[in-house]
Design a protein around this motif. Structure first.
Motif, PDB file in Angstrom:
ATOM      1  N   ASP A  53       0.426  -1.734   0.023  1.00 38.80           N
ATOM      2  CA  ASP A  53       0.238   0.134   0.035  1.00 38.80           C
ATOM      3  C   ASP A  53       0.839   1.200   0.241  1.00 38.80           C
ATOM      4  N   ASP A  54       1.788   1.603   0.743  1.00 42.60           N
ATOM      5  CA  ASP A  54       3.050   2.491   0.760  1.00 42.60           C
ATOM      6  C   ASP A  54       3.543   2.187  -0.433  1.00 42.60           C
ATOM      7  N   ALA A  55       3.931   1.802  -0.733  1.00 40.86           N
ATOM      8  CA  ALA A  55       4.896   2.037  -1.961  1.00 40.86           C
ATOM      9  C   ALA A  55       3.350   1.872  -3.226  1.00 40.86           C
ATOM     10  N   THR A  56       2.396   1.576  -2.950  1.00 39.26           N
ATOM     11  CA  THR A  56       1.066   2.601  -4.267  1.00 39.26           C
ATOM     12  C   THR A  56       0.680   3.494  -4.350  1.00 39.26           C
ATOM     13  N   LEU A  57       0.914   4.112  -2.900  1.00 36.92           N
ATOM     14  CA  LEU A  57       0.831   5.592  -2.557  1.00 36.92           C
ATOM     15  C   LEU A  57       2.046   6.626  -3.395  1.00 36.92           C
ATOM     16  N   ILE A  58       3.543   5.782  -3.163  1.00 37.89           N
ATOM     17  CA  ILE A  58       4.578   6.462  -4.156  1.00 37.89           C
ATOM     18  C   ILE A  58       4.586   6.207  -5.402  1.00 37.89           C
ATOM     19  N   ALA A  59       4.082   5.667  -5.660  1.00 33.22           N
ATOM     20  CA  ALA A  59       3.604   5.731  -7.511  1.00 33.22           C
ATOM     21  C   ALA A  59       2.432   6.195  -8.039  1.00 33.22           C
ATOM     22  N   ILE A  60       1.500   6.535  -7.000  1.00 31.45           N
ATOM     23  CA  ILE A  60       0.477   7.529  -7.547  1.00 31.45           C
ATOM     24  C   ILE A  60       0.851   8.752  -7.668  1.00 31.45           C
ATOM     25  N   ARG A  61       1.522   9.242  -6.868  1.00 28.96           N
ATOM     26  CA  ARG A  61       2.176  10.695  -6.144  1.00 28.96           C
ATOM     27  C   ARG A  61       3.393  11.330  -7.522  1.00 28.96           C
ATOM     28  N   ASP A  62       4.236   9.802  -7.971  1.00 33.17           N
ATOM     29  CA  ASP A  62       5.153  10.176  -8.990  1.00 33.17           C
ATOM     30  C   ASP A  62       4.169  10.082  -9.835  1.00 33.17           C
ATOM     31  N   MET A  63       2.771   9.576 -10.273  1.00 35.19           N
ATOM     32  CA  MET A  63       2.160  10.041 -11.651  1.00 35.19           C
ATOM     33  C   MET A  63       1.547  11.047 -11.629  1.00 35.19           C
ATOM     34  N   GLU A  64       1.264  11.786 -10.082  1.00 35.25           N
ATOM     35  CA  GLU A  64       0.972  12.844 -10.308  1.00 35.25           C
ATOM     36  C   GLU A  64       2.061  14.339 -10.256  1.00 35.25           C
ATOM     37  N   ARG A  65       2.785  13.787 -10.332  1.00 38.54           N
ATOM     38  CA  ARG A  65       3.836  15.283  -9.823  1.00 38.54           C
ATOM     39  C   ARG A  65       4.617  14.845 -11.774  1.00 38.54           C
ATOM     40  N   ALA A  66       4.479  13.812 -11.886  1.00 37.98           N
ATOM     41  CA  ALA A  66       5.082  13.694 -13.446  1.00 37.98           C
ATOM     42  C   ALA A  66       3.566  14.351 -14.592  1.00 37.98           C
ATOM     43  N   GLY A  67       2.544  14.726 -14.499  1.00 33.86           N
ATOM     44  CA  GLY A  67       1.381  15.335 -14.930  1.00 33.86           C
ATOM     45  C   GLY A  67       0.477  14.413 -15.439  1.00 33.86           C
ATOM     46  N   ILE A  68       0.970  12.888 -15.180  1.00 34.70           N
ATOM     47  CA  ILE A  68       0.277  11.952 -16.214  1.00 34.70           C
ATOM     48  C   ILE A  68      -0.833  12.567 -15.697  1.00 34.70           C
ATOM     49  N   ASP A  69      -1.806  12.274 -17.446  1.00 32.93           N
ATOM     50  CA  ASP A  69      -3.551  12.357 -16.891  1.00 32.93           C
ATOM     51  C   ASP A  69      -4.524  11.204 -16.319  1.00 32.93           C
ATOM     52  N   ILE A  70      -3.759   9.667 -17.174  1.00 29.73           N
ATOM     53  CA  ILE A  70      -5.039   8.341 -16.563  1.00 29.73           C
ATOM     54  C   ILE A  70      -3.501   7.728 -15.382  1.00 29.73           C
ATOM     55  N   ILE A  71      -3.588   7.752 -15.032  1.00 35.17           N
ATOM     56  CA  ILE A  71      -2.671   6.861 -13.969  1.00 35.17           C
ATOM     57  C   ILE A  71      -3.169   5.448 -13.224  1.00 35.17           C
ATOM     58  N   THR A  72      -1.881   4.402 -13.062  1.00 36.79           N
ATOM     59  CA  THR A  72      -2.427   3.260 -12.426  1.00 36.79           C
ATOM     60  C   THR A  72      -1.855   2.758 -10.728  1.00 36.79           C
ATOM     61  N   ASP A  73      -2.565   1.669 -10.684  1.00 40.33           N
ATOM     62  CA  ASP A  73      -1.551   1.343  -9.709  1.00 40.33           C
ATOM     63  C   ASP A  73       0.112   1.302  -9.367  1.00 40.33           C
ATOM     64  N   GLY A  74       0.575   1.342 -10.772  1.00 39.05           N
ATOM     65  CA  GLY A  74       1.571   1.032 -10.364  1.00 39.05           C
ATOM     66  C   GLY A  74       2.120  -0.249 -10.103  1.00 39.05           C
ATOM     67  N   GLU A  75       1.720  -1.564  -9.988  1.00 42.00           N
ATOM     68  CA  GLU A  75       1.291  -2.962 -10.182  1.00 42.00           C
ATOM     69  C   GLU A  75       2.445  -2.884  -9.644  1.00 42.00           C
ATOM     70  N   MET A  76       2.184  -2.997  -7.722  1.00 44.96           N
ATOM     71  CA  MET A  76       3.367  -2.593  -6.810  1.00 44.96           C
ATOM     72  C   MET A  76       2.834  -4.064  -6.133  1.00 44.96           C
ATOM     73  N   ARG A  77       1.967  -4.475  -6.175  1.00 44.88           N
ATOM     74  CA  ARG A  77       1.699  -5.710  -5.621  1.00 44.88           C
ATOM     75  C   ARG A  77       1.538  -7.241  -6.487  1.00 44.88           C
ATOM     76  N   ARG A  78       3.063  -6.556  -7.617  1.00 42.12           N
ATOM     77  CA  ARG A  78       2.538  -7.815  -8.338  1.00 42.12           C
ATOM     78  C   ARG A  78       4.107  -8.263  -8.655  1.00 42.12           C
ATOM     79  N   GLU A  79       4.382  -9.742  -8.880  1.00 42.45           N
ATOM     80  CA  GLU A  79       5.286  -9.991  -8.545  1.00 42.45           C
ATOM     81  C   GLU A  79       5.832  -9.920 -10.530  1.00 42.45           C
ATOM     82  N   SER A  80       4.622 -10.517 -11.218  1.00 37.37           N
ATOM     83  CA  SER A  80       4.861  -9.486 -12.894  1.00 37.37           C
ATOM     84  C   SER A  80       3.790  -9.295 -12.998  1.00 37.37           C
ATOM     85  N   TYR A  81       3.513  -8.420 -14.242  1.00 36.82           N
ATOM     86  CA  TYR A  81       2.083  -8.322 -14.909  1.00 36.82           C
ATOM     87  C   TYR A  81       1.169  -9.404 -15.217  1.00 36.82           C
TER      88      TYR A  81
END
Length: 351
Positions: A53-81
């Motif tokens: 969960d904490d890693a997912t929050l980091i991914a969300i904030r990075d995508m928002e700060r980068a200016g991405i319009d449509i984001i994902t959860d970064g797939e932080m909970r996955r060993e592979s896609y």
């Protein structure tokens, strides 16, 4: 979909923090895991979900700060896609895997299909709910597509490759409908094996995909690529399976174009689709300039109207260093802004 012209997005994954995964194991494995790879997780089992969960929050904030319009959860909970969903299904033996030759030509452990493939419970609903609760951006969630799932398993039950793909399609469709109900704006099916196994894809790839899309309200996306840049360095300059997706029910087709320097003339065959265009070369350590990204977008606009173009990296960013991934996404957002401004100027000039 966002009303922004040339909206930016990610394909799916974002780099997992080094405190969450052992990158040496992840990369050193040298194959994308099809069965469990629990050894990559640094957090103890009873703390793993909170760490993810904490890693997912980091991914969300990075995508928002980068200016991405449509984001994902970064797939932080996955060993592979793919293995998070694939290994949660009934009918597969994950403890006694088979060994097959993977997409990159390497021996790869895969689950054995020993009974009817069925979804026993929702797999990614909590992922969507967590993402939706922590951003006001448009959100996308990814699922492995049915054809790819069928190619990443060893069948000992159905005796018919098409039957395997259609069984997976039923399970994927159930999951996708639940993910939409949980708040996902966009559903993306990752189908790289359509490109890797074109002969079988020609036979039943689109049929399985359309079955998986039944009852799933749009927008929906299908992603095709040539493999992670970390795994596949030399990529072909053209797709062996792409134009056939004009007959699919998916509204958007996601393609890898930057690293393989794809001839975008092939997009004429997909004139009925929105194109998610890869404009970031993930095989290069260099962070593209906004001007380089803008040039790649302009190349796409020579073949696709701006209203039918979504801007993305070539593929998932899982294997990149985080600083590089963030830099590339920031450049992508800035490059899209440059082209939007040019298009707005053209409209004013014509007015």
């Amino acid at each position: 979909m966002t009303k922004t012209l040339l909206p930016t997005t990610v394909v799916g994954s974002y780099p997992q923090p080094d405190w969450l995964v052992d990158r040496a194991i992840l990369v050193g494995n040298n194959v994308v895991p099809r069965v469990r790879l629990k050894a990559i997780w640094r957090a103890a089992e009873d703390a793993l979900e909170q760490a993810q969960d904490d890693a997912t929050l980091i991914a969300i904030r990075d995508m928002e700060r980068a200016g991405i319009d449509i984001i994902t959860d970064g797939e932080m909970r996955r060993e592979s896609y793919s293995n998070r969903f694939a290994l949660a299904l009934d009918g597969v033996d994950v403890d006694n895997p088979a060994i097959v030759v993977g997409r990159a030509g390497k021996p790869t452990p895969v689950p054995r299909i020993t009974g009817p493939i069925r979804r026993r419970h929702a797999v990614e609903v909590r992922d969507v709910e967590f993402l939706r609760a922590n951003t006001d951006r448009q959100i996308k969630i990814t699922l492995p597509g049915p054809f790819t799932l069928s190619m990443q398993a060893h069948d000992e039950y159905y005796g018919d490759p098409e039957a395997v793909a259609m069984a997976y399609a039923e399970a994927v469709a159930e999951e996708a409908r639940d993910l939409k109900a949980a708040g996902a704006d966009i559903i993306q099916f990752d189908e790289p094996w359509l490109q890797a196994r074109p002969e079988q894809a020609m036979q039943f790839g689109v049929k399985a995909l359309n079955r998986a899309l039944e009852g799933v309200p749009g927008p929906t996306v299908v992603h095709l690529c040539f493999g992670y840049a970390a795994m596949v360095a030399d990529k072909p300059s053209g797709y062996s399976f792409l134009s056939q997706l004009a007959d699919s029910a998916a509204e958007q087709i996601s393609i890898e174009a930057a690293q393989p320097k794809l001839d975008l003339g092939i997009l004429a065959d997909l004139s009925n689709k929105t194109i998610m265009l890869g404009v970031l070369d993930l095989g290069s350590a260099e962070v593209e300039s906004p001007q380089t990204v803008a040039a790649r977008i302009r190349a796409g606009l020579r073949h696709v109207a701006a209203e039918r173009l979504v801007i993305a990296p070539d593929c998932g960013m899982k294997y990149l260093p985080r600083a590089r991934a963030f830099g590339k996404l920031s450049a992508m957002a800035a490059g899209a802004a440059i082209v939007r401004q040019e298009l707005a100027g053209d409209c004013r000039g014509k007015g």
